[in-house]
Design a protein around this motif. Structure first.
Motif, PDB file in Angstrom:
ATOM      1  N   LEU A   1       0.790  -1.263  -0.200  1.00 29.17           N
ATOM      2  CA  LEU A   1      -0.100   0.034  -0.116  1.00 29.17           C
ATOM      3  C   LEU A   1       0.837   1.325   0.098  1.00 29.17           C
ATOM      4  O   LEU A   1       0.572   2.333  -0.394  1.00 29.17           O
ATOM      5  CB  LEU A   1      -0.928   0.022   1.319  1.00 29.17           C
ATOM      6  N   GLY A   2       1.893   1.192   0.560  1.00 27.49           N
ATOM      7  CA  GLY A   2       2.641   2.174   0.738  1.00 27.49           C
ATOM      8  C   GLY A   2       3.702   2.456  -0.704  1.00 27.49           C
ATOM      9  O   GLY A   2       4.504   3.418  -0.662  1.00 27.49           O
ATOM     10  N   LEU A   3       3.525   1.690  -1.717  1.00 25.24           N
ATOM     11  CA  LEU A   3       4.464   1.947  -3.017  1.00 25.24           C
ATOM     12  C   LEU A   3       3.896   3.173  -3.503  1.00 25.24           C
ATOM     13  O   LEU A   3       2.675   3.652  -3.241  1.00 25.24           O
ATOM     14  CB  LEU A   3       4.255   0.940  -3.831  1.00 25.24           C
ATOM     15  N   PRO A   4       4.889   3.897  -4.221  1.00 21.48           N
ATOM     16  CA  PRO A   4       4.384   5.264  -4.838  1.00 21.48           C
ATOM     17  C   PRO A   4       3.127   5.277  -5.641  1.00 21.48           C
ATOM     18  O   PRO A   4       2.237   6.038  -5.832  1.00 21.48           O
ATOM     19  CB  PRO A   4       5.647   5.417  -5.359  1.00 21.48           C
ATOM     20  N   ARG A   5       3.083   4.374  -6.638  1.00 23.02           N
ATOM     21  CA  ARG A   5       1.868   4.009  -7.401  1.00 23.02           C
ATOM     22  C   ARG A   5       1.567   2.688  -7.263  1.00 23.02           C
ATOM     23  O   ARG A   5       2.142   2.061  -7.138  1.00 23.02           O
ATOM     24  CB  ARG A   5       2.270   4.662  -8.711  1.00 23.02           C
ATOM     25  N   LEU A   6       0.153   2.386  -7.467  1.00 22.67           N
ATOM     26  CA  LEU A   6      -0.253   1.258  -7.643  1.00 22.67           C
ATOM     27  C   LEU A   6      -1.409   1.136  -8.813  1.00 22.67           C
ATOM     28  O   LEU A   6      -2.227   1.996  -8.829  1.00 22.67           O
ATOM     29  CB  LEU A   6      -1.312   0.734  -6.376  1.00 22.67           C
ATOM     30  N   SER A   7      -1.189  -0.043  -9.610  1.00 21.38           N
ATOM     31  CA  SER A   7      -2.296  -0.179 -10.784  1.00 21.38           C
ATOM     32  C   SER A   7      -2.784  -1.488 -10.381  1.00 21.38           C
ATOM     33  O   SER A   7      -4.102  -1.448  -9.836  1.00 21.38           O
ATOM     34  CB  SER A   7      -1.767   0.384 -12.228  1.00 21.38           C
ATOM     35  N   SER A   8      -2.472  -2.554 -11.199  1.00 18.31           N
ATOM     36  CA  SER A   8      -3.045  -3.705 -11.146  1.00 18.31           C
ATOM     37  C   SER A   8      -2.214  -4.935 -10.335  1.00 18.31           C
ATOM     38  O   SER A   8      -1.131  -4.758 -10.310  1.00 18.31           O
ATOM     39  CB  SER A   8      -3.296  -4.302 -12.571  1.00 18.31           C
TER      40      SER A   8
END
Ligand SMILES: [Zn+2]
Length: 485
Positions: A390-397
């Motif tokens: 969840l803490g990653l800079p961006r999330l897509s799929s």
């Protein structure tokens, strides 16, 4: 559905991210057949199943977008069409009644067949889906009512493709095939339809080449895994140089199918750099020895995974947390290996920094649940690993090891965390109510679960209890008894 003949735009929709099946995916309007569909005549079409499918397509298009493909619909104003759509949505009137009352006629020519696709076996739900091409009738508009569909828009197919390449959208294979074909073809309608049906998959052939993200190939192989899953997804990532993640199947025919798939990719000028393992479980590594010797490629995994596999699989290189795997090409891949213990100690996920997609192994899955079985499984670490994603800079799929890709990464991870928190709350409640051992806690904390699954539930409960003990919220007494601290 297309509009603007000179440079056609296609109407696509985004499925609601909260849907269990293909939530957050981009798709085309459509849905499942209704008994009534067979009773409605279609001018110029004899065959019953094809006729019913056209009715289904026309009905679903009307219900989902308000566009009515019928002769005579031109006599109705926009307001009248909207009113009739509301009648159908409320169950006030059936599609058949609507057609009869307004003297409307469905016609075969307004829906051009554009292929028939069967959902691959890894999917929790399998469909045999017919596709049709249609033009937006003059003086009509497509309007989405938020619900099962979150939104809809007209888009140039080449722009849709660009958005997919940037990792902003996720599509099932037939949708991606249609978008690619539309982006490349400019001829008359039947040329487009012919191009759409030119691949075997569009004629009910087996769909085995699945590219959920650009250069992220998804190849499900049958494995002896935990039901309801029946397959483990092997991933191939990259351009001219690829890596292979989790060649999982112990079965010869499945290994042969993967070999054939890889031979095709390699025949297109690719080379394999390395085989990576997400973790040591047998339903992830059973095809590794076969593939690494066949391709002459080394195997890389986390040190803790390698230790568990000693004597069974030769891991040549250890992958450290945050190791970057750069793969050149278009658009280029930069995978960050994330050490994400919890399901197993040496579990790895792979985060593509370009498209923000994550290959999640067994940390998050698309079908079934993730087993946390101590001592290899650790609930505290598992939740920390989910938090880390969840803490990653961006999330897509998310690209899980079991089940289809997940379109809305953040929502799914949050759902996983809240589900575990819910269960922890119920375990605490059970202890407060006097339950002391896992055998006593499970029937209370898992009351909705069939008692045949209590064995598994006890392992999970133990994992929760270990977490609560480590956090000082619960005390472990002699004889495997637990009290609130
Ligand atoms: Zn596993």
């Amino acid at each position: 559905m297309l509009k603007d003949q000179s440079d056609p735009k296609v109407f696509w929709v985004k499925r609601n991210p909260g849907l269990a099946f293909m939530g957050g995916y981009h798709a085309f309007p459509g849905g499942q057949t209704d008994k009534e569909d067979e009773a409605i005549p279609v001018a110029g079409c004899e065959a019953t199943d094809e006729s019913a499918m056209r009715v289904c397509a026309a009905r679903e298009l009307f219900e989902e977008t308000g566009v009515l493909l019928a002769r005579g619909a031109e006599r109705l104003s926009g307001d009248q069409l909207a009113e009739r759509r509301r009648f159908i949505a409320s169950g006030h009137e059936s599609f058949q009644q609507l057609l009869e009352q307004d003297d409307l006629q469905l016609e075969a020519a307004s829906l051009v067949p554009a292929g028939r696709w069967v959902t691959p076996p890894f999917s929790p739900r399998r469909f045999d889906t017919w596709f049709f091409l249609a033009w937006l009738p003059d003086n009509q508009e497509a309007v989405i009512e938020p619900g099962e569909l979150e939104s809809g828009e007209w888009i140039l197919p080449r722009e849709a493709l660009e958005r997919w390449k940037r990792g902003e959208v996720i599509m099932a294979p037939p949708i991606l095939h249609a978008i690619r074909t539309l982006a490349a073809s400019h001829g008359p309608f039947d040329h487009i339809a012919a191009a759409l049906t030119s691949v075997p998959e569009a004629r009910r052939g087996e769909v085995r080449r699945i590219e959920f993200g650009p250069g992220i190939y998804f190849f499900p192989v049958r494995t002896p895994t935990l039901p309801p899953a029946t397959h483990t997804n092997c991933y191939v990532v990259g351009g001219s140089e690829v890596i292979i993640i989790d060649p999982a199947s112990p079965y010869e025919e499945e290994q042969a199918a993967l070999d054939e798939f890889l031979d095709k990719l390699l025949g297109e000028g690719r080379t394999v750099r390395e085989i990576f393992l997400t973790h040591h479980h047998p339903d992830h590594v059973a095809g590794v020895n076969h593939l690494s010797s066949r391709l002459g490629v080394r195997v890389a995994a986390h040190r803790l995974t390698a230790e568990r596999l000693r004597g069974a699989v030769r891991v040549v290189r250890f992958v450290a947390d945050n190791e970057l795997i750069d793969l050149p090409g278009e658009p280029g891949w930069r995978l960050r290996a994330l050490h994400t213990p919890g399901h197993t100690r040496g579990h790895l996920c792979f985060y593509d920094e370009n498209t923000a997609a994550i290959i999640t192994g067994d940390l998050v899955v698309g079908i079934g649940t993730v087993v946390i079985d101590p001592p290899e499984g650790n609930m505290l670490q598992y939740l920390k690993s989910l938090d880390r994603l969840l803490g990653l800079p961006r999330l897509s799929s998310l690209y899980p090891a079991h089940g289809p890709a997940i379109g809305s990464a953040r929502l799914k991870i949050e759902e996983y965390i809240s589900h575990r928190n819910m269960r922890e709350g119920r375990i605490l409640d059970a202890i407060k109510a006097g339950s002391e051992t896992t055998a006593e806690i499970v029937p209370m904390a898992y009351s909705e679960v069939n008692s045949s699954l209590y064995g598994l539930a006890e392992r999970s409960t133990l994992a929760h209890l270990e977490k609560l003990v480590e956090e000082g919220r619960v005390t472990r007494l002699n004889g495997g008894r637990y009290h609130i601290s």
